[in-house]
Motif scaffolding. Structure first.
Motif, PDB file in Angstrom:
ATOM      1  N   LEU A  32      -2.759   2.615  -3.810  1.00  0.00           N
ATOM      2  CA  LEU A  32      -1.305   2.653  -3.618  1.00  0.00           C
ATOM      3  C   LEU A  32      -0.930   2.917  -2.162  1.00  0.00           C
ATOM      4  O   LEU A  32      -0.025   2.286  -1.615  1.00  0.00           O
ATOM      5  N   VAL A  33      -1.628   3.863  -1.508  1.00  0.00           N
ATOM      6  CA  VAL A  33      -1.210   4.277  -0.169  1.00  0.00           C
ATOM      7  C   VAL A  33      -1.586   3.264   0.911  1.00  0.00           C
ATOM      8  O   VAL A  33      -1.094   3.359   2.036  1.00  0.00           O
ATOM      9  N   VAL A  34      -2.436   2.279   0.580  1.00  0.00           N
ATOM     10  CA  VAL A  34      -2.847   1.317   1.608  1.00  0.00           C
ATOM     11  C   VAL A  34      -2.381  -0.105   1.327  1.00  0.00           C
ATOM     12  O   VAL A  34      -2.429  -0.952   2.223  1.00  0.00           O
ATOM     13  N   LEU A  35      -1.931  -0.371   0.104  1.00  0.00           N
ATOM     14  CA  LEU A  35      -1.516  -1.738  -0.243  1.00  0.00           C
ATOM     15  C   LEU A  35       0.005  -1.892  -0.199  1.00  0.00           C
ATOM     16  O   LEU A  35       0.744  -0.926  -0.366  1.00  0.00           O
ATOM     17  N   SER A  36       0.440  -3.124  -0.017  1.00  0.00           N
ATOM     18  CA  SER A  36       1.861  -3.420  -0.124  1.00  0.00           C
ATOM     19  C   SER A  36       2.276  -3.351  -1.590  1.00  0.00           C
ATOM     20  O   SER A  36       1.430  -3.378  -2.493  1.00  0.00           O
ATOM     21  N   MET A  37       3.583  -3.272  -1.845  1.00  0.00           N
ATOM     22  CA  MET A  37       4.056  -3.222  -3.219  1.00  0.00           C
ATOM     23  C   MET A  37       3.629  -4.467  -3.982  1.00  0.00           C
ATOM     24  O   MET A  37       3.213  -4.383  -5.147  1.00  0.00           O
ATOM     25  N   ARG A  38       3.699  -5.630  -3.344  1.00  0.00           N
ATOM     26  CA  ARG A  38       3.327  -6.874  -4.016  1.00  0.00           C
ATOM     27  C   ARG A  38       1.839  -6.886  -4.376  1.00  0.00           C
ATOM     28  O   ARG A  38       1.461  -7.258  -5.494  1.00  0.00           O
ATOM     29  N   ALA A  39       0.982  -6.450  -3.441  1.00  0.00           N
ATOM     30  CA  ALA A  39      -0.458  -6.443  -3.703  1.00  0.00           C
ATOM     31  C   ALA A  39      -0.812  -5.416  -4.776  1.00  0.00           C
ATOM     32  O   ALA A  39      -1.660  -5.670  -5.637  1.00  0.00           O
ATOM     33  N   PHE A  40      -0.150  -4.260  -4.744  1.00  0.00           N
ATOM     34  CA  PHE A  40      -0.426  -3.228  -5.747  1.00  0.00           C
ATOM     35  C   PHE A  40       0.042  -3.692  -7.124  1.00  0.00           C
ATOM     36  O   PHE A  40      -0.628  -3.446  -8.132  1.00  0.00           O
ATOM     37  N   ALA A  41       1.187  -4.369  -7.167  1.00  0.00           N
ATOM     38  CA  ALA A  41       1.691  -4.894  -8.439  1.00  0.00           C
ATOM     39  C   ALA A  41       0.724  -5.906  -9.025  1.00  0.00           C
ATOM     40  O   ALA A  41       0.489  -5.933 -10.243  1.00  0.00           O
ATOM     41  N   ALA A  42       0.127  -6.757  -8.169  1.00  0.00           N
ATOM     42  CA  ALA A  42      -0.833  -7.753  -8.646  1.00  0.00           C
ATOM     43  C   ALA A  42      -2.042  -7.070  -9.273  1.00  0.00           C
ATOM     44  O   ALA A  42      -2.543  -7.495 -10.316  1.00  0.00           O
ATOM     45  N   GLN A  43      -2.515  -5.988  -8.640  1.00  0.00           N
ATOM     46  CA  GLN A  43      -3.657  -5.259  -9.206  1.00  0.00           C
ATOM     47  C   GLN A  43      -3.292  -4.593 -10.525  1.00  0.00           C
ATOM     48  O   GLN A  43      -4.112  -4.507 -11.439  1.00  0.00           O
ATOM     49  N   ALA A  44      -2.047  -4.101 -10.616  1.00  0.00           N
ATOM     50  CA  ALA A  44      -1.598  -3.414 -11.828  1.00  0.00           C
ATOM     51  C   ALA A  44      -1.260  -4.379 -12.949  1.00  0.00           C
ATOM     52  O   ALA A  44      -1.116  -3.964 -14.107  1.00  0.00           O
ATOM     53  N   GLY A  45      -1.112  -5.657 -12.622  1.00  0.00           N
ATOM     54  CA  GLY A  45      -0.751  -6.647 -13.635  1.00  0.00           C
ATOM     55  C   GLY A  45       0.716  -6.579 -14.029  1.00  0.00           C
ATOM     56  O   GLY A  45       1.074  -6.914 -15.169  1.00  0.00           O
ATOM     57  N   VAL A  46       1.578  -6.151 -13.100  1.00  0.00           N
ATOM     58  CA  VAL A  46       3.018  -6.091 -13.365  1.00  0.00           C
ATOM     59  C   VAL A  46       3.746  -6.786 -12.222  1.00  0.00           C
ATOM     60  O   VAL A  46       3.160  -7.113 -11.188  1.00  0.00           O
ATOM     61  N   ARG A  47       5.040  -6.989 -12.387  1.00  0.00           N
ATOM     62  CA  ARG A  47       5.844  -7.596 -11.324  1.00  0.00           C
ATOM     63  C   ARG A  47       6.246  -6.537 -10.303  1.00  0.00           C
ATOM     64  O   ARG A  47       6.397  -5.354 -10.656  1.00  0.00           O
ATOM     65  N   PRO A  48       6.433  -6.916  -9.038  1.00  0.00           N
ATOM     66  CA  PRO A  48       6.899  -5.955  -8.037  1.00  0.00           C
ATOM     67  C   PRO A  48       8.191  -5.259  -8.456  1.00  0.00           C
ATOM     68  O   PRO A  48       8.374  -4.067  -8.170  1.00  0.00           O
ATOM     69  N   ALA A  49       9.068  -5.973  -9.164  1.00  0.00           N
ATOM     70  CA  ALA A  49      10.328  -5.371  -9.608  1.00  0.00           C
ATOM     71  C   ALA A  49      10.073  -4.214 -10.570  1.00  0.00           C
ATOM     72  O   ALA A  49      10.870  -3.263 -10.635  1.00  0.00           O
ATOM     73  N   THR A  50       8.974  -4.288 -11.310  1.00  0.00           N
ATOM     74  CA  THR A  50       8.639  -3.207 -12.235  1.00  0.00           C
ATOM     75  C   THR A  50       8.320  -1.929 -11.460  1.00  0.00           C
ATOM     76  O   THR A  50       8.727  -0.830 -11.850  1.00  0.00           O
ATOM     77  N   LEU A  51       7.604  -2.062 -10.359  1.00  0.00           N
ATOM     78  CA  LEU A  51       7.289  -0.899  -9.537  1.00  0.00           C
ATOM     79  C   LEU A  51       8.555  -0.306  -8.925  1.00  0.00           C
ATOM     80  O   LEU A  51       8.694   0.920  -8.817  1.00  0.00           O
ATOM     81  N   LEU A  52       9.459  -1.177  -8.522  1.00  0.00           N
ATOM     82  CA  LEU A  52      10.722  -0.705  -7.963  1.00  0.00           C
ATOM     83  C   LEU A  52      11.505   0.076  -9.012  1.00  0.00           C
ATOM     84  O   LEU A  52      12.027   1.172  -8.733  1.00  0.00           O
ATOM     85  N   ARG A  53      11.578  -0.447 -10.228  1.00  0.00           N
ATOM     86  CA  ARG A  53      12.288   0.259 -11.305  1.00  0.00           C
ATOM     87  C   ARG A  53      11.617   1.587 -11.642  1.00  0.00           C
ATOM     88  O   ARG A  53      12.279   2.582 -11.906  1.00  0.00           O
ATOM     89  N   LEU A  54      10.284   1.587 -11.613  1.00  0.00           N
ATOM     90  CA  LEU A  54       9.551   2.830 -11.884  1.00  0.00           C
ATOM     91  C   LEU A  54       9.924   3.897 -10.870  1.00  0.00           C
ATOM     92  O   LEU A  54      10.226   5.047 -11.239  1.00  0.00           O
ATOM     93  N   ALA A  55       9.912   3.532  -9.596  1.00  0.00           N
ATOM     94  CA  ALA A  55      10.251   4.504  -8.554  1.00  0.00           C
ATOM     95  C   ALA A  55      11.660   5.047  -8.747  1.00  0.00           C
ATOM     96  O   ALA A  55      11.905   6.258  -8.622  1.00  0.00           O
ATOM     97  N   GLN A  56      12.582   4.174  -9.052  1.00  0.00           N
ATOM     98  CA  GLN A  56      13.971   4.599  -9.234  1.00  0.00           C
ATOM     99  C   GLN A  56      14.138   5.477 -10.467  1.00  0.00           C
ATOM    100  O   GLN A  56      14.893   6.445 -10.451  1.00  0.00           O
TER     101      GLN A  56
END
Length: 289
Positions: A32-56
């Motif tokens: 998480l601390v070294v990857l971009s949101m898009r790259a981390f989302a790809a590893q997690a198997g979710v969309r970048p928007a999902t990570l944004l919603r999670l943070a919020q």
């Protein structure tokens, strides 16, 4: 705000998709601390928007703020080595010697107090293992090497994961539930160290962590935790206290092994002198070598 605790407390109220993203986040903080949101989302198997919603949903303005919270929690957001080196140059060497030795003395005293009740547990896990693996990369390597080198004088079933030629998998593929991993690291934490730790946990091996903080990702997943301070007036963290903990563990292991350890040490020492690996004081060496 502690990001780990925040995720744990809010997890039951999250949707299944956000729970999946949250669980992956907790298990892969190093990525998480070294990857971009898009790259981390790809590893997690979710969309970048999902990570944004999670943070919020967790109370952060966005993914960047959540990421920075994890960076701070890991101790990665402090003063850079370059900035500390500039301070050394600016301040000069006046009183630096006393500051250095004073910091080392404080680190040693803190290590003694912090680990007063934990050393016996760590030694028990190390002694009872079928196979012990010692791991420490980059600046932690001197601690790992010291522990491994001396331990091998009286114990055969110990291996050093050194990372040479990118050979980590040669060791991690052999991890088993009867084994113990002694893993060493401090902030900023090595990606390779966390990968080895993850492999050990998946295999069910026991973990003894030598680290700098209870919040360390090493300490949080360990079965036994020992701490050492890396504070130093110099630009680079100190490993003196970590070395002292390794030496203490070795002394306790010898005491536990008793006459068996003494016999093995004497046998090894005799071989080292007879083979020429050790040279007595005053003895001339072959000029060709």
């Amino acid at each position: 705000m502690d990001p780990r605790q925040t995720i744990i407390e809010n997890y039951p109220q999250l949707t299944p998709e956000l729970q999946r993203a949250a669980a992956f986040t907790l298990e892969h903080v190093n990525e998480l601390v070294v990857l971009s949101m898009r790259a981390f989302a790809a590893q997690a198997g979710v969309r970048p928007a999902t990570l944004l919603r999670l943070a919020q949903r967790l109370g952060f303005d966005g993914w960047v703020e959540l990421k920075h919270s994890f960076i701070a929690d890991l101790g990665l957001g402090g003063e850079t080595y370059g900035a500390r080196a500039q301070k050394l140059v600016r301040d000069g060497t006046h009183s630096l010697r006393e500051q250095m030795f004073g910091a080392q003395a404080q680190n040693l005293a803190l290590g003694r107090e912090q680990n007063r009740d934990a050393m016996e547990q760590a030694v028990s896990l190390m002694e009872s293992a079928q196979q012990v693996y010692v791991c420490g990369f980059r600046a932690s390597f001197p601690i790992a090497w010291s522990l491994y080198y001396v331990w091998r004088l009286f114990h055969r079933r110990v291996s050093l994961i050194d990372g040479f030629a990118n050979n980590d998998e040669m060791f991690t593929r052999d991890f088993g539930p009867e084994d113990t991993l002694v893993i060493i690291g401090f902030a900023p934490y090595s990606r390779e160290t966390l990968q080895v730790l993850d492999a050990a946990k998946r295999a069910g091996a026991k973990v003894v962590a030598l680290s700098d903080s209870p919040l360390s990702p090493l300490a949080q997943q360990a079965d036994s935790r020992l701490y050492f301070s890396t504070e130093s007036p110099s630009f680079f963290p100190s490993v003196v206290s970590g070395i002292s903990i390794a030496e203490c563990l070795l002394a306790m292991l010898v005491a536990r092994h008793g006459s068996e350890a003494v016999e093995r040490i004497e046998e090894t020492e005799r071989w080292l002198f007879e083979s020429g690996a050790y040279v007595t004081a005053g003895k001339k060496t072959d000029e060709r070598g």
